[in-house]
Every structure is written in structure tokens, then in C-alpha cells.
Design a protein around this motif. Structure first.
Motif: not given
Length: 336
Positions: A205-216, A197-199
Motif C-alpha cells: 500500500n502507499f503507507e508502507n511504500t512512501f510514508p515520507h511522501v504522505k508526511i511531506f 504501515m505494519n502490513n
């Protein structure tokens, strides 16, 4: 407790934020059971002044970051400051039609067993707004605007059934179309890796592009969902500072989203079918990135790895033919 938070992460887009907040204000005259959660990512423009204009008109909860914490972390911050039962994260350039809040709250009250709502929208190039008085009233816009989803009717279903290109072509990547139960979001923040996320490299990476998708995917995999077919917002395009990186989002991050949904209940055959569908722009997008190699070179190791893992999907190669067809079709339309 308020029923709905409209969460707005923002950064240096004061003119667009003005239009956005005005469109919400036009809704509030109809329905008051909401709060507005704005997280300002250390803007250097007139963002704070615009927010103050609406403080007496809207129930605004404001967070101002002392430094820019990145797009992904600012999204999380906007939800963090919410106190409502449901959250709706929208872009600072989105516009709500005057029926939007009433429609959503009505559905939430009608379907108490639903945790996730997917909202249809219209999209429009921002240049089309130049002839309208600011702040813009979206209800008087007369431009032709295509819908995001071609699903014609409302649909109550399992959450995982929304992961279908005929309903959500970007697999819920467009965060501004999702209304969700906040408590379930908060419980599943563990799915994100803080280091990624902090990159600081945008969309690295996926985390700092679509964090909401992973949470969903983790939070709502066993939930009931509801698709609202009536477009409730206008999403503007053509003003994204990161437009040159959109090929990364479309042809790398969106297919990767399907990997995460597959781990959380998406059926195998649908996974293969949708994955192939998501690769229909792959080679043209790689070419676009290569032509901008000075700015995109940090992503190419990942692109190569992605190709090696997915080389057997036919649309990787057919994407060139699809692009030729699109180009020919556009040429014919221009001549007409």
C-alpha cells in the motif's frame, strides 16, 4: 541542538554502510554541527561492527530493533531518535560528496524561513565502484554520472512547486533527496495509518511504500522550499533487493502520490498533467509484473482497480509506443 541529523535506516548492508559512513566522515572534518542517526533493522551481518568503527569518528545515535519492523517503520525510527533541527534521511548505500553537509547547513542558515530542501544527486550503477578502494571516497570517482534533476539553477519556491517532473521526476519519492524540519515531520505523523504501515507484504500500500511522501504532503503544504541544484550525493542503483517490484512503485505508487498532493494544494491542471506523465510506463510495467506473476499476484487486484480509476489518461495506452521507442533507441545506441 545540532543543526542537522543524517538519518540512516539500514538492514544487512554492512559493506555499503561502511562506504556511506566514510563519506560522511570526510564531510565531518569540514563541518561538525551534525549527528548521525542509524536505525539497524535487526541485521544479521557485520552492521554493528561497522558502526563501532565510526563511533569515535562521528556523533552516532544508534537504535537497534529487536526484530525487523519493516522498511517504512524503520525510516520513522531513524527520525524518531534524532535530536536536531533538520533531518536528512539517506540510504545506507548513498555517498556524500565532500561539500554536501557544508552546502546544506549553509543554506539552512541563509534561508531561515525555509522548512524543506530538495537536494540534487547523481546516480551510478554499483558495479562501477568495483575498481575503487574500500571504503570508497566518492570525491575521486571519475565515472560519468547523470543527475537526478535537470533543473539547472537553485530555486526558492513554495513546497508544492517541487511537485513537478522537471524538478522531481519521482515527486519526492526518493527520500534521500529531502532535508526537512523535524518538528513539522513529528507533528504530522498522524497522517499515517498504523495498520497499513505494519502490513508485511512489501509495498502492499502507499503507507508502507512512501510514508515520507504522505508526511511531506501534510507537513509542508504551506511551507517555503528550496531546491539545491548542485549534486551533493551519489545514489547507487542495481543493488535493491526489491528491484522486481519497481514497476509497482513507478506505475502505481508514484501516480497515487499525486492524489495525495492534490488533496494538499497541487493545482488541478498540474495534477492532470503530471498524472498523465507518470503513466508513461504503465502497460510495460504491468506486463513485467505479469511475467513474474508467481511473486507479484498479490498486487493484481489493486492494479485492476487502479486502471479502472485512471483509464481515461492517454499515456496508459501510449506507454506501449513509448516503450517501443526506448527499445529502438537503445538498440541503435548499442550498434554505435
Amino acid at each position: 541542538m545540532k543543526k542537522l541529523s543524517i538519518c540512516i535506516p539500514t538492514y544487512n548492508r554492512s559493506s555499503h554502510l561502511n562506504n556511506c559512513l566514510n563519506s560522511i566522515y570526510l564531510n565531518v572534518e569540514i563541518h561538525k554541527n551534525i549527528e548521525i542517526c542509524v536505525s539497524d533493522n535487526n541485521s544479521s551481518d557485520d552492521t554493528q561492527k561497522i558502526i563501532k568503527l565510526y563511533e569515535n569518528k562521528l556523533d552516532i545515535r544508534l537504535n537497534t530493533n529487536r526484530e525487523n519492523i519493516g522498511i517504512a517503520n524503520n525510516i520513522l525510527k531513524a527520525v524518531e531518535i534524532s535530536t536536531a533541527e533538520f533531518c536528512w534521511i539517506i540510504g545506507d548505500d548513498d555517498l556524500l560528496f565532500d561539500c554536501a553537509i557544508d552546502e546544506i547547513i549553509g543554506k539552512i542558515k541563509e534561508h531561515e524561513d525555509v522548512d524543506f530542501y530538495y537536494v540534487n544527486s547523481k546516480h551510478l550503477h554499483h558495479n562501477k565502484l568495483d575498481r575503487y578502494k574500500k571504503p570508497i571516497n566518492p570525491n575521486i570517482i571519475t565515472e560519468s554520472m547523470p543527475k537526478f534533476s535537470n533543473q539547472k539553477n537553485d530555486l526558492k519556491c513554495n513546497f508544492i512547486d517541487l511537485i513537478n517532473p522537471s524538478i522531481s521526476f519521482d515527486f519526492l519519492g526518493g527520500i534521500y533527496l529531502s532535508v526537512f524540519r523535524r518538528s513539522m515531520w513529528i507533528k504530522n505523523l498522524f497522517s499515517l495509518q498504523e495498520q497499513k504501515m505494519n502490513n508485511e507484504l512489501l509495498f502492499s500500500n502507499f503507507e508502507n511504500t512512501f510514508p515520507h511522501v504522505k508526511i511531506f504532503a501534510y507537513a509542508f503544504k504551506k511551507s517555503k522550499a528550496f531546491f539545491i541544484s548542485k549534486p551533493l550525493t551519489i545514489n547507487l542503483h542495481g543493488i535493491r533487493e526489491w528491484s522486481s517490484l519497481y514497476p509497482i512503485i513507478r506505475s502505481i505508487r508514484l501516480p497515487t502520490a499525486l492524489d495525495i498532493y492534490f488533496k494538499n494544494g497541487l493545482g488541478f491542471f498540474n495534477y492532470i498533467k503530471y498524472k498523465n506523465n507518470s503513466l508513461q510506463y504503465f502497460l510495460p510495467d504491468v506486463i513485467k509484473l505479469a511475467l513474474n506473476f508467481k511473486n507479484t499476484y498479490p498486487y493484481f487486484v489493486e492494479i485492476i482497480i487502479f486502471y479502472v480509476k485512471n483509464f481515461y489518461y492517454p499515456n496508459i495506452y501510449l506507454s506501449i509506443i513509448y516503450q517501443l521507442k526506448r527499445t529502438i533507441s537503445k538498440t541503435i545506441m548499442k550498434k554505435k
